[in-house]
Design a protein around this motif. Structure first.
Motif, mmCIF file in Angstrom:
data_model
loop_
_atom_site.group_PDB
_atom_site.id
_atom_site.type_symbol
_atom_site.label_atom_id
_atom_site.label_comp_id
_atom_site.label_asym_id
_atom_site.label_seq_id
_atom_site.Cartn_x
_atom_site.Cartn_y
_atom_site.Cartn_z
ATOM 1 N N GLY A 76 0.749 -1.069 0.096
ATOM 2 C CA GLY A 76 0.035 0.048 -0.180
ATOM 3 C C GLY A 76 0.980 1.350 -0.010
ATOM 4 O O GLY A 76 0.464 2.128 0.663
ATOM 5 N N LEU A 77 1.786 1.362 -0.766
ATOM 6 C CA LEU A 77 2.955 2.374 -0.761
ATOM 7 C C LEU A 77 2.646 3.232 -1.945
ATOM 8 O O LEU A 77 2.848 2.809 -3.094
ATOM 9 N N ILE A 103 2.375 -5.021 -3.467
ATOM 10 C CA ILE A 103 1.047 -5.378 -3.353
ATOM 11 C C ILE A 103 0.329 -4.128 -3.045
ATOM 12 O O ILE A 103 0.336 -3.189 -2.154
ATOM 13 N N SER A 104 -0.569 -3.788 -3.872
ATOM 14 C CA SER A 104 -1.509 -2.808 -3.650
ATOM 15 C C SER A 104 -2.881 -2.644 -4.616
ATOM 16 O O SER A 104 -2.614 -3.385 -5.757
ATOM 17 N N PRO A 105 -3.950 -2.383 -4.117
ATOM 18 C CA PRO A 105 -5.158 -2.536 -4.822
ATOM 19 C C PRO A 105 -5.215 -1.452 -5.867
ATOM 20 O O PRO A 105 -6.068 -1.683 -6.864
ATOM 21 N N ASN A 106 -4.500 -0.324 -5.767
ATOM 22 C CA ASN A 106 -4.445 0.606 -7.027
ATOM 23 C C ASN A 106 -3.065 0.679 -7.495
ATOM 24 O O ASN A 106 -2.139 0.263 -7.064
ATOM 25 N N PRO A 107 -2.962 1.018 -9.002
ATOM 26 C CA PRO A 107 -1.971 0.957 -9.545
ATOM 27 C C PRO A 107 -0.964 2.057 -8.867
ATOM 28 O O PRO A 107 -1.439 3.314 -8.601
ATOM 29 N N GLN A 108 0.325 2.102 -8.981
ATOM 30 C CA GLN A 108 1.259 2.563 -8.177
ATOM 31 C C GLN A 108 2.565 3.078 -9.124
ATOM 32 O O GLN A 108 2.700 2.189 -10.034
ATOM 33 N N CYS A 117 4.147 -7.524 -9.156
ATOM 34 C CA CYS A 117 3.187 -6.865 -8.823
ATOM 35 C C CYS A 117 1.868 -7.402 -8.283
ATOM 36 O O CYS A 117 1.405 -8.100 -9.320
ATOM 37 N N LEU A 118 1.130 -7.561 -7.420
ATOM 38 C CA LEU A 118 0.069 -8.112 -6.982
ATOM 39 C C LEU A 118 -0.855 -7.077 -6.546
ATOM 40 O O LEU A 118 -0.672 -6.158 -5.683
ATOM 41 N N GLN A 119 -2.162 -7.037 -7.434
ATOM 42 C CA GLN A 119 -3.121 -5.933 -7.222
ATOM 43 C C GLN A 119 -4.438 -6.667 -6.653
ATOM 44 O O GLN A 119 -5.231 -7.002 -7.609
ATOM 45 N N PRO A 120 -4.577 -6.909 -5.443
ATOM 46 C CA PRO A 120 -5.930 -7.421 -5.097
ATOM 47 C C PRO A 120 -7.101 -6.711 -5.133
ATOM 48 O O PRO A 120 -7.002 -5.238 -5.328
ATOM 49 N N ILE A 121 -8.295 -7.228 -5.246
ATOM 50 C CA ILE A 121 -9.377 -6.729 -5.099
ATOM 51 C C ILE A 121 -9.587 -5.717 -3.837
ATOM 52 O O ILE A 121 -9.203 -6.120 -2.897
ATOM 53 N N PRO A 122 -9.938 -4.428 -4.012
ATOM 54 C CA PRO A 122 -10.037 -3.564 -2.857
ATOM 55 C C PRO A 122 -10.980 -4.444 -1.807
ATOM 56 O O PRO A 122 -12.129 -5.019 -1.878
ATOM 57 N N GLY A 123 -10.558 -4.539 -0.565
ATOM 58 C CA GLY A 123 -11.107 -5.115 0.420
ATOM 59 C C GLY A 123 -10.694 -6.458 0.931
ATOM 60 O O GLY A 123 -11.031 -7.301 1.690
ATOM 61 N N LEU A 128 -5.332 -11.854 1.058
ATOM 62 C CA LEU A 128 -4.197 -12.109 0.221
ATOM 63 C C LEU A 128 -3.031 -12.182 0.989
ATOM 64 O O LEU A 128 -1.918 -13.210 0.830
ATOM 65 N N ILE A 129 -2.765 -11.161 2.034
ATOM 66 C CA ILE A 129 -1.377 -11.621 2.961
ATOM 67 C C ILE A 129 -1.611 -12.814 3.827
ATOM 68 O O ILE A 129 -0.470 -13.488 3.846
#
Length: 387
Positions: A76-77, A103-108, A117-123, A128-129
């Motif tokens: 989430g960075l 690991i972030s739900p939003n593109p960084q 790069c893992l992009q989980p569904i928000p929430g 995932l962790i």
């Protein structure tokens, strides 16, 4: 203030204030006003997970450990602006052959140079962790069904000889942080990783160590006097309290046309910025960082701690005669939480604060002392357009 009953006084103080400002704000509220109505609005952003945020901060290391890491996991960075100095460290690590995982739900912005790069569904970040932990532990019930990317990330983390986990604002302030952050802690223990917590607020750790945390919320509790130290005027206030506004920025509407329904401050007190008044803050690794003044404050501006001390003396309160900043810092140094051997003591962990207790709506922008930086930094306006 002299005639204000204790339960009718309130103070909001920013987690971006110096440790000296935070300490005097709390001392003023409790010893001069005899009130417990003092709050750091940023604490409410962490909601029920505030104790877990505190625990992650207790384990946090200096940023320099990235230099020795074989692998860095970013959670989430967003390094595009708020953590830009971290992006430089990550580029340097990548150049010397270290592996970067995000690991972030939003593109960084850092996704363009990470190895995985893992992009989980928000929430679904907590899930995932937890699955990563199971895969690293070779749980056969998770291995076969796991997506290829997830298995690859688990292999990279398992094989890392020296792992650093960067936990960014999006994970620290996640709505599910009371479950997400313990999952991050489990992952760190399972991989013998070292943690770095990167909250958005510059002195969040200092505000927590000082215990400046309470459920006070002026949006839901009517007061006669509200003191704002480094915070904007809340958009919704019951009654009509006397507003004391102390900041380096003018309140919204003070110098321009006042927005509909907004309140004007009854008293404006110009505060000095940290570059003008100096002081200290407690960084994300628990170290006390000195802030040396570079220029003199403009006009009659003073550090927040000095303004509050002058008001306290005028009201006849003892214990606010600080001839120098160093004298104040000596008093703070005697606090048990600021003793090196006590700084990791979990007994001072804060209580959970429901996010509904925040008097301010989410801005979606990077803020400092209660204001979105895009209001004052022209280069940020295209990134964070109004509305």
């Amino acid at each position: 203030l002299a005639g204000c009953p204790p339960d009718r006084f309130g103070m909001l103080v920013s987690a971006n204030c110096t440790t000296e400002d935070l300490y005097i704000a709390q001392k003023f509220t409790r010893e001069v006003m005899h009130s417990t109505n003092i709050a750091v609005p940023a604490h409410a952003l962490y909601g029920n997970g505030l104790p877990e945020v505190f625990d992650i901060l207790r384990q946090s290391h200096p940023l320099d450990i990235i230099n020795q890491a074989s692998t860095t996991l970013c959670l989430g960075l967003d390094v595009h602006y708020a953590q830009s100095v971290v992006e430089v460290r990550l580029h340097q690590a990548k150049a010397r052959g270290a592996r970067i995982i995000s690991i972030s739900p939003n593109p960084q912005s850092l996704n363009i140079f990470v190895e995985e790069c893992l992009q989980p569904i928000p929430g679904k970040e907590t899930e995932l962790i937890q699955r990563l932990c199971d895969l690293i532990g070779n749980d056969p019930s998770n291995t076969c069904a796991a997506p290829t990317q997830l298995r690859h990330a688990a292999d990279l983390l398992r094989e890392a000889s020296s792992l650093v986990i960067l936990t960014g604002p999006a994970f620290l302030a996640h709505p599910d942080n009371h479950a997400l952050l313990p999952a991050v802690d489990r992952l760190a223990r399972q991989t013998s990783a070292r943690l770095i917590a990167l909250p958005e607020q510059s002195n969040l750790a200092g505000s927590l160590l000082l215990g400046v945390s309470s459920p006070f919320n002026p949006a839901g509790q009517e007061v006669d006097a509200l003191y704002l130290a480094g915070e904007d005027i809340p958009p919704s206030l019951p009654g009509r309290p006397f507003l004391i506004y102390q900041n380096i920025y003018p309140p919204i509407g003070a110098l321009t046309e006042e927005p509909s329904g907004a309140r004007r401050a009854d008293l404006l007190l110009p505060a000095a910025a940290f570059t003008e008044g100096g002081g200290t803050l407690v960084d994300y690794s628990g170290c006390i960082q000195a802030l040396n003044p570079a220029v003199q404050p403009p006009g009659e501006a003073l550090p927040t701690w000095e303004i509050l001390s002058r008001i306290a003396r005028h009201l006849g309160a003892p214990g606010f005669d600080y001839p120098t900043l160093a004298a104040l810092q000596a008093e703070i140094a005697a606090i048990p939480a600021f003793q090196p051997q006590s700084r990791v003591d979990s007994s001072s962990a804060p209580q959970p604060l429901p996010s509904s207790r925040s008097p301010y709506p989410p801005s979606g922008d990077h803020t400092y002392l209660g204001f979105p930086l895009s209001r004052y930094v022209a280069g940020l306006r295209p990134l964070h357009p109004p509305g």
